[in-house]
Scaffold this motif. Structure first.
Motif, PDB file in Angstrom:
ATOM      1  N   ASN A  25      -4.464  29.892 -43.052  1.00  0.00           N
ATOM      2  CA  ASN A  25      -4.338  30.597 -41.776  1.00  0.00           C
ATOM      3  C   ASN A  25      -5.287  31.789 -41.620  1.00  0.00           C
ATOM      4  O   ASN A  25      -5.028  32.683 -40.826  1.00  0.00           O
ATOM      5  N   GLY A  26      -6.392  31.799 -42.352  1.00  0.00           N
ATOM      6  CA  GLY A  26      -7.351  32.893 -42.232  1.00  0.00           C
ATOM      7  C   GLY A  26      -8.428  32.587 -41.208  1.00  0.00           C
ATOM      8  O   GLY A  26      -8.505  31.489 -40.646  1.00  0.00           O
ATOM      9  N   SER A  27      -9.272  33.579 -40.922  1.00  0.00           N
ATOM     10  CA  SER A  27     -10.414  33.395 -40.031  1.00  0.00           C
ATOM     11  C   SER A  27     -11.483  34.424 -40.391  1.00  0.00           C
ATOM     12  O   SER A  27     -11.251  35.303 -41.225  1.00  0.00           O
ATOM     13  N   PHE A  28     -12.645  34.331 -39.746  1.00  0.00           N
ATOM     14  CA  PHE A  28     -13.743  35.236 -40.093  1.00  0.00           C
ATOM     15  C   PHE A  28     -13.379  36.696 -39.835  1.00  0.00           C
ATOM     16  O   PHE A  28     -13.968  37.595 -40.428  1.00  0.00           O
ATOM     17  N   LEU A  29     -12.396  36.959 -38.966  1.00  0.00           N
ATOM     18  CA  LEU A  29     -11.969  38.337 -38.721  1.00  0.00           C
ATOM     19  C   LEU A  29     -11.444  39.002 -39.985  1.00  0.00           C
ATOM     20  O   LEU A  29     -11.425  40.234 -40.082  1.00  0.00           O
ATOM     21  N   PHE A  34     -16.499  41.565 -41.766  1.00  0.00           N
ATOM     22  CA  PHE A  34     -15.947  41.951 -40.471  1.00  0.00           C
ATOM     23  C   PHE A  34     -15.021  43.153 -40.623  1.00  0.00           C
ATOM     24  O   PHE A  34     -15.148  44.151 -39.919  1.00  0.00           O
ATOM     25  N   MET A  35     -14.087  43.076 -41.558  1.00  0.00           N
ATOM     26  CA  MET A  35     -13.099  44.142 -41.726  1.00  0.00           C
ATOM     27  C   MET A  35     -13.724  45.502 -41.992  1.00  0.00           C
ATOM     28  O   MET A  35     -13.254  46.527 -41.506  1.00  0.00           O
ATOM     29  N   ASP A  36     -14.798  45.516 -42.765  1.00  0.00           N
ATOM     30  CA  ASP A  36     -15.316  46.777 -43.277  1.00  0.00           C
ATOM     31  C   ASP A  36     -16.310  47.479 -42.355  1.00  0.00           C
ATOM     32  O   ASP A  36     -16.821  48.540 -42.695  1.00  0.00           O
ATOM     33  N   PHE A 210     -22.099  37.486 -37.996  1.00  0.00           N
ATOM     34  CA  PHE A 210     -21.389  36.232 -37.697  1.00  0.00           C
ATOM     35  C   PHE A 210     -21.950  35.622 -36.407  1.00  0.00           C
ATOM     36  O   PHE A 210     -21.255  35.516 -35.400  1.00  0.00           O
ATOM     37  N   PRO A 211     -23.228  35.218 -36.426  1.00  0.00           N
ATOM     38  CA  PRO A 211     -23.867  34.734 -35.188  1.00  0.00           C
ATOM     39  C   PRO A 211     -23.266  33.460 -34.617  1.00  0.00           C
ATOM     40  O   PRO A 211     -23.375  33.216 -33.412  1.00  0.00           O
ATOM     41  N   GLU A 212     -22.633  32.655 -35.454  1.00  0.00           N
ATOM     42  CA  GLU A 212     -22.011  31.421 -34.969  1.00  0.00           C
ATOM     43  C   GLU A 212     -20.592  31.662 -34.453  1.00  0.00           C
ATOM     44  O   GLU A 212     -20.022  30.789 -33.797  1.00  0.00           O
ATOM     45  N   PHE A 232     -14.857  35.050 -29.478  1.00  0.00           N
ATOM     46  CA  PHE A 232     -14.798  34.972 -30.933  1.00  0.00           C
ATOM     47  C   PHE A 232     -14.356  33.557 -31.279  1.00  0.00           C
ATOM     48  O   PHE A 232     -13.270  33.123 -30.869  1.00  0.00           O
ATOM     49  N   ILE A 233     -15.173  32.844 -32.045  1.00  0.00           N
ATOM     50  CA  ILE A 233     -14.888  31.454 -32.396  1.00  0.00           C
ATOM     51  C   ILE A 233     -14.411  31.407 -33.837  1.00  0.00           C
ATOM     52  O   ILE A 233     -15.150  31.727 -34.767  1.00  0.00           O
TER      53      ILE A 233
END
Length: 313
Positions: A25-29, A34-36, A210-212, A232-233
């Motif tokens: 259940n994770g994502s690039f966010l 991203f987080m930092d 995260f260009p994609e 956001f994909i």
């Protein structure tokens, strides 16, 4: 065997990111790149939970004033779990609560992703409730199931037939500057006396990483920018992160045009959910006009809850 709880350190970044990428259940966010980006605003206290040396769960988190927060710098965080951890969610929650108690945090708060993203989030929420967590916020989140027939209201689709959308064109790019400066910032200031969570520099930084995953859809009539949506994909999930229209764009309902065209495109690409976000005001009340607008575009509503454990209750 007991679960071992380890506080995240920067040297764990590669292991953390690899885990998030293959999690249920994770994502690039939830990846550290991203987080930092705004790490100076938060005292990070993310956790990594192991069973017999195998990483089973990551919890993006920070602490403030003696409270353990599921990272409030993100739309959601919660318990990011592996497939192997699905059967031990109760043990993971027990280990988290034992850790929170051992650190003498007054409270713990978790914001899971919407259930529409992944059914496991409903199971996690049920375990949290059983273990004593209570809901301290309810949002009315809107989303469209792209893997089903999209039910757009005739009040929206008629604009294809009455000529209102004639001459509109959509440009998809990673160029956010014109949308931020010409539409988003002035409209948020004029209508809501607010600013976007991300500055232009921040969204450009994140999109470069995260260009994609972060793309800008702008709609024009001739050379006039009427409206835009920043998407956001997240795998099969598409989230409209920022949406705004110019005054002329409002007259032509340009945002609805972008949404309808984007839904067709993402559906063809195999995406399963378009998340339009919640329709709540800052105080929690529902913005009825925004709710109606999103329902006319085919959205279904989910009550999206945030969970809190208070040591004193």
């Amino acid at each position: 065997m007991r679960l071992q709880v380890q506080k995240y350190h920067p040297e764990n970044a590669a292991e953390w990111n690899a885990f998030v990428k293959q999690s249920v259940n994770g994502s690039f966010l939830l990846e550290r790149d991203f987080m930092d980006y705004h790490q100076e605003r938060f005292e990070d206290h993310s956790l990594m939970l192991y069973l017999e040396g195998q990483l089973m769960c990551c919890i993006p988190a920070h602490v403030k004033a003696g409270v353990f927060y599921s990272h409030r710098g993100l739309s959601y965080a919660g318990l990011v779990i592996s497939a192997a951890a699905v059967s031990i969610i109760d043990r993971i929650v027990d280990a988290l609560l034992e850790y929170v108690n051992g650190c003498a945090f007054a409270k713990a708060e978790l914001q899971l992703p919407p259930v529409a993203y992944q059914r496991i989030n409903k199971e996690i929420a049920a375990v949290l409730q059983y273990k004593g967590f209570i809901s301290n916020r309810k949002l009315h989140n809107q989303s469209v199931a792209l893997d089903q027939e999209i039910q757009v209201s005739p009040k929206k689709s008629i604009r294809y037939r009455n000529g209102k959308y004639e001459g509109l064109r959509i440009e998809v790019s990673n160029d956010f500057k014109s949308f931020w400066e010409e539409v988003l910032l002035p409209q948020l200031a004029a209508r809501y006396h607010s600013k976007p969570v991300h500055s232009l520099a921040e969204i450009e930084l994140l999109a470069s990483r995260f260009p994609e995953n972060i793309v800008q859809y702008n709609v024009y009539r001739e050379d006039a920018l009427l409206a835009g949506i920043t998407f956001f994909i997240k795998g099969e999930i598409v989230k409209s992160q920022y949406t705004a229209s110019s005054p002329e764009g409002l007259k032509t309902d340009a945002v609805a045009y972008v949404y309808m065209e984007a839904m067709k495109e993402f559906k063809e690409k195999g995406c399963s959910i378009m998340d339009y976000g919640p329709v709540n005001e800052k105080g929690g009340s529902v913005n009825k006009g925004l709710q109606r607008f999103k329902k006319q575009l085919g959205c279904q509503e989910e009550i999206w809850e945030r969970w809190e454990f208070d040591q004193n209750i």
